[in-house]
Design an enzyme around this catalytic site. Structure first.
Site, short mmCIF file in Angstrom:
data_model
loop_
_atom_site.label_atom_id
_atom_site.label_comp_id
_atom_site.label_asym_id
_atom_site.label_seq_id
_atom_site.Cartn_x
_atom_site.Cartn_y
_atom_site.Cartn_z
N SER A 54 40.28 38.01 31.93
CA SER A 54 39.10 37.96 31.06
C SER A 54 39.05 39.20 30.17
O SER A 54 38.26 39.24 29.22
CB SER A 54 37.82 37.82 31.89
OG SER A 54 37.79 38.79 32.91
N ASP A 92 45.12 40.11 37.68
CA ASP A 92 45.44 38.73 37.29
C ASP A 92 46.83 38.66 36.67
O ASP A 92 47.15 39.46 35.78
CB ASP A 92 44.44 38.24 36.22
CG ASP A 92 43.35 37.37 36.79
OD1 ASP A 92 43.50 36.83 37.91
OD2 ASP A 92 42.32 37.23 36.10
N GLU A 124 46.30 31.46 38.94
CA GLU A 124 45.52 30.22 38.83
C GLU A 124 46.40 29.02 39.16
O GLU A 124 47.48 28.86 38.58
CB GLU A 124 44.97 30.06 37.41
CG GLU A 124 43.94 31.12 37.06
CD GLU A 124 43.36 30.96 35.65
OE1 GLU A 124 43.61 29.91 35.00
OE2 GLU A 124 42.65 31.87 35.21
N GLU A 191 36.00 28.87 40.98
CA GLU A 191 35.19 29.10 39.78
C GLU A 191 34.51 27.81 39.35
O GLU A 191 35.16 26.76 39.19
CB GLU A 191 36.08 29.64 38.65
CG GLU A 191 35.30 29.91 37.37
CD GLU A 191 36.04 30.79 36.36
OE1 GLU A 191 37.14 31.26 36.66
OE2 GLU A 191 35.49 30.97 35.26
O1 KIV Z 1 39.55 36.89 34.73
C1 KIV Z 1 38.50 36.88 35.39
O2 KIV Z 1 37.55 37.61 35.11
C2 KIV Z 1 38.41 35.98 36.52
C3 KIV Z 1 37.09 35.84 37.19
C4 KIV Z 1 36.18 35.05 36.35
C5 KIV Z 1 37.22 35.28 38.55
O3 KIV Z 1 39.37 35.35 36.86
#
Ligand code: KIV
Length: 273
Positions: A54, A92, A124, A191
């Site tokens: 994000s 991530d 994911e 989510e």
């Molecule tokens: O990238 C992010 O902020 C996320 C959260 C919304 C869990 O994956």
């Protein structure tokens, strides 16, 4: 000062998170993308810091999470790790760095771990990426799963609305959650899915389930820190609680500074050498 600061000053590990689930202690998780924010979030007692992709939206102003690169995630990961003493730092894996095949995923995962010094990675997907998840786990890298609304697949969904409302998608999500646990994931993010489905997954799995827009009957909660601090006025989904109105606080402070500079009130005699 109000709030909850844990007495346990030890570094948060995958084992501690599983112990927290076992004793019914909820897990707190927030995003951070930079050193200054990471120091504040860690100092306030958060259990897990997610260097979320994000960052693509929040830090770079992109419409989706897709454009952020592996190098950019490593940069954000490094900056956060330098600011953290206690929290577990999860980075991530960005879109395009693991979907190709297992070896591509492993190479990307190793780069993030080597260069950022993060504690774990988040990917994911379920069955479609299970071989990659296993390959990364086999290198000794802890993996957090992510199901439900998966922003990296936004072009497939076409909307950020609630996922798994129909039986077929809910069944697939439950199956994927079990697959990820059996593969060895240490935790799972769900989510934007119905609270009853999230509650079922959390009760069936032994690993912690962290929700965002997934109700309260899961093992922990995650939010984007800029959203919960009220820095971003334009984003107000139902699941978001704003704990502050920093947009107003910051705008007022900056406009006071502008006014002081324009009126020659800053700096004063004590603020110079
Ligand atoms: O990238 C992010 O902020 C996320 C959260 C919304 C869990 O994956």
């Amino acid at each position: 000062m109000t709030g909850y600061i844990s007495d346990d000053k030890r570094k948060v590990t995958t084992h501690r998170l599983i112990e927290m689930k076992e004793r019914g202690e909820k897990i707190s998780m927030l995003t951070a993308y930079d050193y200054t924010m990471a120091q504040i979030v860690d100092g306030a007692g958060i259990d897990v810091i997610l260097v979320g992709d994000s960052a693509s939206n929040v830090m770079a102003g992109n419409v989706t999470t897709l454009p952020i690169t592996l190098d950019q995630m490593i940069y954000h990961g490094k900056s956060v790790v330098r600011g953290v003493k206690r929290a577990m730092v999860v980075v991530d894996m960005p879109f395009g760095s693991y979907q190709g095949n297992e070896m591509e995923g492993l190479a990307s995962a190793i780069r993030i771990m080597k260069e950022s010094h993060a504690d774990a990675l988040k990917l994911e997907g379920g069955e479609e990426i299970i071989d990659t998840v296993k390959r990364i786990l086999s290198a000794g890298i802890p993996v957090m799963g992510h199901l439900g609304l998966m922003p990296q697949s936004i072009n497939k969904y076409g909307t950020y609305t609630v996922r798994a409302k129909d039986d077929a998608e809910a069944e697939k999500l439950i199956k994927d959650a079990h697959l990820l646990q059996e593969a060895g994931c240490f935790a799972l993010v769900l989510e934007k899915i119905p609270a009853s489905l999230a509650a079922r997954v959390a009760s069936e799995l032994t690993i912690p389930v962290i929700g965002i827009g997934a109700g309260g009957a899961v093992d922990g909660q995650v939010l984007v820190v800029q959203d919960m601090l009220g820095m971003n006025n334009g984003f107000r989904p139902r699941f978001l609680r704003r704990y502050a109105d920093l947009n107003t606080v910051m705008t007022d402070a900056i406009s006071s500074y502008v006014s002081d500079v324009k009126n020659c009130f800053f700096p004063n005699e004590k603020e110079q050498y």
